[in-house]
Scaffold this active site. Structure first.
Site, mmCIF file in Angstrom:
data_model
loop_
_atom_site.group_PDB
_atom_site.id
_atom_site.type_symbol
_atom_site.label_atom_id
_atom_site.label_comp_id
_atom_site.label_asym_id
_atom_site.label_seq_id
_atom_site.Cartn_x
_atom_site.Cartn_y
_atom_site.Cartn_z
ATOM 1 N N ASP A 25 -11.704 -1.172 1.062
ATOM 2 C CA ASP A 25 -12.810 -1.932 0.481
ATOM 3 C C ASP A 25 -12.947 -1.639 -1.021
ATOM 4 O O ASP A 25 -12.537 -0.576 -1.483
ATOM 5 C CB ASP A 25 -14.093 -1.526 1.232
ATOM 6 N N HIS A 42 -7.499 -7.646 -5.980
ATOM 7 C CA HIS A 42 -6.648 -7.714 -4.792
ATOM 8 C C HIS A 42 -5.214 -7.316 -5.128
ATOM 9 O O HIS A 42 -4.544 -6.645 -4.349
ATOM 10 C CB HIS A 42 -6.680 -9.120 -4.185
ATOM 11 N N LEU A 136 7.538 6.357 8.695
ATOM 12 C CA LEU A 136 6.153 5.913 8.899
ATOM 13 C C LEU A 136 6.071 4.454 9.364
ATOM 14 O O LEU A 136 6.809 3.602 8.865
ATOM 15 C CB LEU A 136 5.370 6.089 7.586
HETATM 16 C C1 V07 Z 1 -3.958 -7.544 0.880
HETATM 17 C C2 V07 Z 1 -4.376 -5.795 -0.859
HETATM 18 C C3 V07 Z 1 -4.935 -4.516 -0.290
HETATM 19 C C4 V07 Z 1 -6.429 -4.446 -0.392
HETATM 20 C C5 V07 Z 1 -7.148 -5.301 0.610
HETATM 21 C C6 V07 Z 1 -7.204 -6.807 0.401
HETATM 22 C C7 V07 Z 1 -6.102 -7.446 -0.364
HETATM 23 C C8 V07 Z 1 -0.901 -5.926 1.421
HETATM 24 C C9 V07 Z 1 -0.827 -6.952 2.340
HETATM 25 C C10 V07 Z 1 0.195 -7.190 3.337
HETATM 26 C C11 V07 Z 1 -0.153 -7.669 4.593
HETATM 27 C C12 V07 Z 1 0.793 -7.872 5.570
HETATM 28 C C13 V07 Z 1 2.071 -7.558 5.312
HETATM 29 C C14 V07 Z 1 2.452 -7.083 4.063
HETATM 30 C C15 V07 Z 1 1.516 -6.890 3.084
HETATM 31 C C16 V07 Z 1 -2.005 -7.679 2.185
HETATM 32 C C17 V07 Z 1 -3.606 -9.258 2.517
HETATM 33 C C18 V07 Z 1 -4.386 -8.687 1.546
HETATM 34 C C19 V07 Z 1 -4.060 -10.476 3.233
HETATM 35 F F1 V07 Z 1 3.001 -7.707 6.268
HETATM 36 N N1 V07 Z 1 -2.036 -6.008 0.753
HETATM 37 N N2 V07 Z 1 -2.728 -7.059 1.207
HETATM 38 N N3 V07 Z 1 -2.417 -8.761 2.855
HETATM 39 N N4 V07 Z 1 -4.761 -6.960 -0.092
#
Ligand code: V07
Length: 251
Positions: A25, A42, A136
Protein backbone atom coordinates in the site's frame (compact mmCIF):
# COMPACT_ATOMS: atom_id res chain seq x y z
CA UNK A 1 24.55 -16.89 12.38
CA UNK A 2 23.05 -13.42 12.49
CA UNK A 3 23.31 -10.49 10.14
CA UNK A 4 23.48 -6.93 11.38
CA UNK A 5 22.68 -4.27 8.84
CA UNK A 6 23.12 -0.52 8.95
CA UNK A 7 19.80 -0.05 10.73
CA UNK A 8 20.90 -2.25 13.59
CA UNK A 9 18.39 -4.93 12.74
CA UNK A 10 19.62 -8.36 13.68
CA UNK A 11 17.95 -11.13 11.79
CA UNK A 12 18.61 -14.71 12.73
CA UNK A 13 19.13 -16.87 9.68
CA UNK A 14 17.78 -19.94 11.47
CA UNK A 15 14.25 -18.61 11.67
CA UNK A 16 13.47 -16.76 8.45
CA UNK A 17 9.68 -16.77 7.79
CA UNK A 18 9.15 -19.26 4.96
CA UNK A 19 6.13 -17.50 3.48
CA UNK A 20 5.76 -13.72 3.60
CA UNK A 21 2.61 -12.00 2.30
CA UNK A 22 2.62 -8.26 1.59
CA UNK A 23 -0.12 -5.69 1.04
CA UNK A 24 1.86 -3.15 -0.98
CA UNK A 25 0.00 0.00 0.00
CA UNK A 26 0.96 3.68 -0.38
CA UNK A 27 2.09 3.96 -4.00
CA UNK A 28 -0.39 6.79 -4.71
CA UNK A 29 0.56 8.58 -1.49
CA UNK A 30 4.27 8.20 -2.35
CA UNK A 31 3.60 9.91 -5.70
CA UNK A 32 1.40 12.65 -4.20
CA UNK A 33 4.15 13.57 -1.72
CA UNK A 34 6.42 14.15 -4.74
CA UNK A 35 3.73 15.98 -6.76
CA UNK A 36 3.81 13.13 -9.29
CA UNK A 37 0.82 11.39 -10.92
CA UNK A 38 -0.43 8.22 -9.18
CA UNK A 39 0.87 6.03 -11.99
CA UNK A 40 4.42 7.18 -11.21
CA UNK A 41 3.85 5.68 -7.76
CA UNK A 42 2.70 2.39 -9.29
CA UNK A 43 5.81 2.29 -11.46
CA UNK A 44 8.06 2.91 -8.46
CA UNK A 45 6.09 0.22 -6.63
CA UNK A 46 6.71 -2.23 -9.45
CA UNK A 47 10.46 -1.56 -9.39
CA UNK A 48 10.40 -2.20 -5.67
CA UNK A 49 8.74 -5.57 -6.20
CA UNK A 50 11.87 -6.66 -8.06
CA UNK A 51 14.23 -5.35 -5.34
CA UNK A 52 12.34 -6.99 -2.48
CA UNK A 53 11.99 -10.25 -4.42
CA UNK A 54 15.76 -10.47 -4.99
CA UNK A 55 16.51 -9.67 -1.36
CA UNK A 56 13.93 -12.11 0.02
CA UNK A 57 15.30 -14.84 -2.25
CA UNK A 58 18.83 -14.08 -1.07
CA UNK A 59 17.97 -14.50 2.62
CA UNK A 60 16.07 -17.75 2.03
CA UNK A 61 12.39 -16.81 2.01
CA UNK A 62 10.51 -19.61 0.19
CA UNK A 63 7.31 -17.83 -0.88
CA UNK A 64 6.49 -14.16 -1.34
CA UNK A 65 2.78 -13.51 -1.95
CA UNK A 66 2.10 -9.97 -3.16
CA UNK A 67 -1.32 -8.30 -3.39
CA UNK A 68 -0.96 -6.64 -6.80
CA UNK A 69 -4.62 -6.06 -7.72
CA UNK A 70 -7.82 -6.75 -5.78
CA UNK A 71 -11.25 -7.58 -7.18
CA UNK A 72 -12.25 -4.12 -5.83
CA UNK A 73 -9.56 -2.24 -7.79
CA UNK A 74 -11.69 -2.21 -11.00
CA UNK A 75 -13.61 0.68 -9.35
CA UNK A 76 -10.61 2.99 -9.83
CA UNK A 77 -10.49 5.47 -12.76
CA UNK A 78 -10.23 3.69 -16.14
CA UNK A 79 -6.85 5.15 -17.06
CA UNK A 80 -5.36 4.03 -13.74
CA UNK A 81 -6.77 0.49 -14.15
CA UNK A 82 -5.43 0.45 -17.69
CA UNK A 83 -1.95 1.41 -16.46
CA UNK A 84 -2.06 -1.21 -13.69
CA UNK A 85 -3.04 -3.94 -16.17
CA UNK A 86 0.08 -3.13 -18.20
CA UNK A 87 2.40 -3.49 -15.20
CA UNK A 88 2.71 -7.30 -15.43
CA UNK A 89 3.78 -6.82 -19.08
CA UNK A 90 6.31 -4.11 -18.15
CA UNK A 91 7.52 -6.12 -15.19
CA UNK A 92 8.42 -9.11 -17.32
CA UNK A 93 9.93 -7.08 -20.16
CA UNK A 94 12.17 -5.39 -17.60
CA UNK A 95 12.96 -8.12 -15.07
CA UNK A 96 12.38 -11.55 -16.59
CA UNK A 97 16.07 -12.29 -17.43
CA UNK A 98 17.13 -11.35 -13.88
CA UNK A 99 14.36 -13.45 -12.31
CA UNK A 100 15.36 -16.47 -14.39
CA UNK A 101 19.03 -15.97 -13.46
CA UNK A 102 18.00 -15.77 -9.80
CA UNK A 103 16.03 -19.05 -10.08
CA UNK A 104 12.74 -17.33 -9.07
CA UNK A 105 9.50 -19.15 -9.87
CA UNK A 106 6.58 -16.90 -10.79
CA UNK A 107 3.01 -17.90 -9.95
CA UNK A 108 -0.24 -15.97 -10.23
CA UNK A 109 -3.46 -16.53 -8.30
CA UNK A 110 -6.78 -14.78 -8.71
CA UNK A 111 -9.74 -14.63 -11.07
CA UNK A 112 -7.35 -14.45 -14.01
CA UNK A 113 -10.00 -15.18 -16.68
CA UNK A 114 -11.28 -11.61 -16.12
CA UNK A 115 -7.94 -10.00 -17.00
CA UNK A 116 -7.29 -8.34 -20.38
CA UNK A 117 -5.67 -10.77 -22.83
CA UNK A 118 -2.32 -8.89 -22.89
CA UNK A 119 -2.08 -9.14 -19.09
CA UNK A 120 -3.03 -12.81 -19.09
CA UNK A 121 -0.51 -13.52 -21.87
CA UNK A 122 2.31 -11.87 -19.91
CA UNK A 123 1.58 -13.78 -16.70
CA UNK A 124 1.08 -17.08 -18.52
CA UNK A 125 4.42 -16.65 -20.29
CA UNK A 126 6.17 -15.79 -17.02
CA UNK A 127 4.80 -18.86 -15.27
CA UNK A 128 5.72 -21.02 -18.23
CA UNK A 129 9.30 -19.68 -18.42
CA UNK A 130 9.98 -20.16 -14.71
CA UNK A 131 8.01 -23.31 -13.91
CA UNK A 132 11.11 -25.45 -13.35
CA UNK A 133 12.89 -22.89 -11.16
CA UNK A 134 13.53 -24.01 -7.59
CA UNK A 135 14.24 -20.73 -5.77
CA UNK A 136 11.76 -18.33 -4.23
CA UNK A 137 8.13 -18.59 -5.41
CA UNK A 138 6.98 -15.10 -6.37
CA UNK A 139 3.21 -15.49 -6.04
CA UNK A 140 1.19 -12.54 -7.37
CA UNK A 141 -2.41 -12.10 -6.22
CA UNK A 142 -3.98 -10.54 -9.31
CA UNK A 143 -7.72 -9.82 -9.45
CA UNK A 144 -7.87 -11.62 -6.13
CA UNK A 145 -10.48 -11.37 -3.37
CA UNK A 146 -10.58 -13.72 -0.43
CA UNK A 147 -14.36 -13.90 0.16
CA UNK A 148 -14.91 -14.72 -3.50
CA UNK A 149 -12.16 -17.34 -3.26
CA UNK A 150 -13.97 -18.95 -0.30
CA UNK A 151 -17.33 -18.81 -2.12
CA UNK A 152 -15.74 -20.50 -5.13
CA UNK A 153 -14.35 -23.23 -2.85
CA UNK A 154 -17.76 -23.74 -1.19
CA UNK A 155 -19.45 -24.10 -4.61
CA UNK A 156 -16.90 -26.66 -5.81
CA UNK A 157 -17.29 -28.69 -2.62
CA UNK A 158 -21.11 -28.51 -2.85
CA UNK A 159 -20.90 -29.78 -6.42
CA UNK A 160 -18.75 -32.76 -5.33
CA UNK A 161 -21.38 -33.61 -2.70
CA UNK A 162 -24.22 -33.24 -5.22
CA UNK A 163 -22.43 -35.54 -7.66
CA UNK A 164 -21.96 -38.13 -4.94
CA UNK A 165 -18.14 -37.90 -4.91
CA UNK A 166 -18.01 -36.60 -1.36
CA UNK A 167 -19.98 -37.10 1.84
CA UNK A 168 -20.91 -34.02 3.92
CA UNK A 169 -19.26 -35.67 6.95
CA UNK A 170 -15.99 -35.93 5.04
CA UNK A 171 -15.70 -32.13 4.68
CA UNK A 172 -12.84 -30.88 6.86
CA UNK A 173 -10.57 -27.85 7.07
CA UNK A 174 -8.25 -29.73 4.71
CA UNK A 175 -11.08 -30.00 2.15
CA UNK A 176 -11.63 -26.25 2.24
CA UNK A 177 -7.89 -25.57 2.14
CA UNK A 178 -7.42 -27.80 -0.90
CA UNK A 179 -9.96 -25.71 -2.85
CA UNK A 180 -8.28 -22.35 -2.15
CA UNK A 181 -6.03 -20.62 -4.68
CA UNK A 182 -3.00 -21.18 -2.43
CA UNK A 183 -3.41 -24.98 -2.48
CA UNK A 184 -0.52 -25.61 -4.87
CA UNK A 185 1.86 -23.99 -2.39
CA UNK A 186 1.09 -27.13 -0.30
CA UNK A 187 2.63 -26.91 3.18
CA UNK A 188 3.59 -23.30 2.47
CA UNK A 189 -0.03 -22.25 1.82
CA UNK A 190 -0.33 -20.22 5.01
CA UNK A 191 1.90 -17.13 5.37
CA UNK A 192 4.09 -16.97 8.49
CA UNK A 193 4.22 -13.20 8.28
CA UNK A 194 1.90 -10.56 6.81
CA UNK A 195 3.29 -7.10 6.16
CA UNK A 196 1.15 -4.09 5.23
CA UNK A 197 2.79 -0.80 4.34
CA UNK A 198 1.53 2.79 4.46
CA UNK A 199 -0.09 2.84 7.90
CA UNK A 200 -3.37 0.99 7.27
CA UNK A 201 -4.01 -1.91 9.65
CA UNK A 202 -6.67 -3.98 7.90
CA UNK A 203 -6.72 -7.17 5.80
CA UNK A 204 -8.86 -5.70 3.00
CA UNK A 205 -10.11 -9.10 1.81
CA UNK A 206 -6.60 -10.60 1.48
CA UNK A 207 -6.05 -14.29 2.40
CA UNK A 208 -8.71 -14.34 5.15
CA UNK A 209 -8.49 -18.11 5.68
CA UNK A 210 -4.73 -18.42 5.20
CA UNK A 211 -3.77 -15.62 7.64
CA UNK A 212 -5.53 -17.26 10.62
CA UNK A 213 -2.27 -17.81 12.56
CA UNK A 214 0.13 -15.40 10.82
CA UNK A 215 2.14 -12.73 12.61
CA UNK A 216 1.21 -9.29 11.30
CA UNK A 217 3.57 -6.34 10.99
CA UNK A 218 2.33 -2.91 9.97
CA UNK A 219 4.61 -0.07 8.95
CA UNK A 220 3.99 3.58 8.04
CA UNK A 221 6.45 3.46 5.14
CA UNK A 222 5.01 3.72 1.63
CA UNK A 223 5.58 0.62 -0.50
CA UNK A 224 8.13 2.25 -2.90
CA UNK A 225 10.21 3.22 0.19
CA UNK A 226 10.05 -0.24 1.77
CA UNK A 227 13.58 -1.59 1.28
CA UNK A 228 15.82 -4.43 2.49
CA UNK A 229 16.30 -2.67 5.82
CA UNK A 230 12.53 -2.38 6.23
CA UNK A 231 12.12 -6.08 5.46
CA UNK A 232 14.83 -6.96 7.97
CA UNK A 233 13.00 -4.86 10.56
CA UNK A 234 9.74 -6.72 9.90
CA UNK A 235 11.50 -10.10 10.06
CA UNK A 236 13.24 -9.06 13.26
CA UNK A 237 9.84 -8.22 14.75
CA UNK A 238 8.51 -11.61 13.60
CA UNK A 239 11.49 -13.38 15.19
CA UNK A 240 11.04 -11.55 18.49
CA UNK A 241 7.43 -12.77 18.64
CA UNK A 242 8.13 -16.22 17.30
CA UNK A 243 11.24 -17.68 18.93
CA UNK A 244 12.15 -21.29 18.33
CA UNK A 245 13.72 -23.43 21.05
CA UNK A 246 14.91 -26.73 19.62
CA UNK A 247 12.04 -26.94 17.18
CA UNK A 248 9.42 -25.93 19.75
CA UNK A 249 7.67 -22.65 19.24
CA UNK A 250 7.37 -20.59 22.40
CA UNK A 251 4.68 -17.93 22.14
C1 V07 B 1 1.48 -3.76 -9.68
C2 V07 B 1 3.22 -2.44 -8.46
C3 V07 B 1 3.40 -2.88 -7.03
C4 V07 B 1 2.62 -2.04 -6.06
C5 V07 B 1 1.15 -2.34 -6.05
C6 V07 B 1 0.28 -1.84 -7.19
C7 V07 B 1 0.92 -1.64 -8.52
C8 V07 B 1 4.02 -6.10 -10.26
C9 V07 B 1 2.95 -6.70 -10.89
C10 V07 B 1 2.89 -8.01 -11.51
C11 V07 B 1 1.74 -8.78 -11.40
C12 V07 B 1 1.67 -10.04 -11.94
C13 V07 B 1 2.75 -10.55 -12.56
C14 V07 B 1 3.91 -9.79 -12.69
C15 V07 B 1 3.98 -8.53 -12.16
C16 V07 B 1 1.88 -5.82 -10.74
C17 V07 B 1 -0.22 -4.96 -10.86
C18 V07 B 1 0.17 -3.86 -10.14
C19 V07 B 1 -1.62 -5.08 -11.34
F1 V07 B 1 2.71 -11.79 -13.05
N1 V07 B 1 3.64 -4.94 -9.75
N2 V07 B 1 2.34 -4.76 -10.02
N3 V07 B 1 0.61 -5.95 -11.16
N4 V07 B 1 1.87 -2.65 -8.94
Amino acid sequence: MSTKNNDNQNISHGNIPKHIAIIMDGNGRWAKKRLLPRIAGHKAGMNNVKKITSYANKIGVKVLTLYAFSTENWKRPTDEVDYLMHLPVNFFDQFMPDLIAENVKVQVMGFTDELPSYTLNAVTRAQEQTKNNTGLILNFALNYGSRREIVQAAKAIALSVKQGELDVDQITEATLQSHLMTHNLSELADPDLLIRTSGEERLSNFLLWQLAYSEMVFTDEYWPDFDATSLNRAINEYQKRHRRYGGLVEK
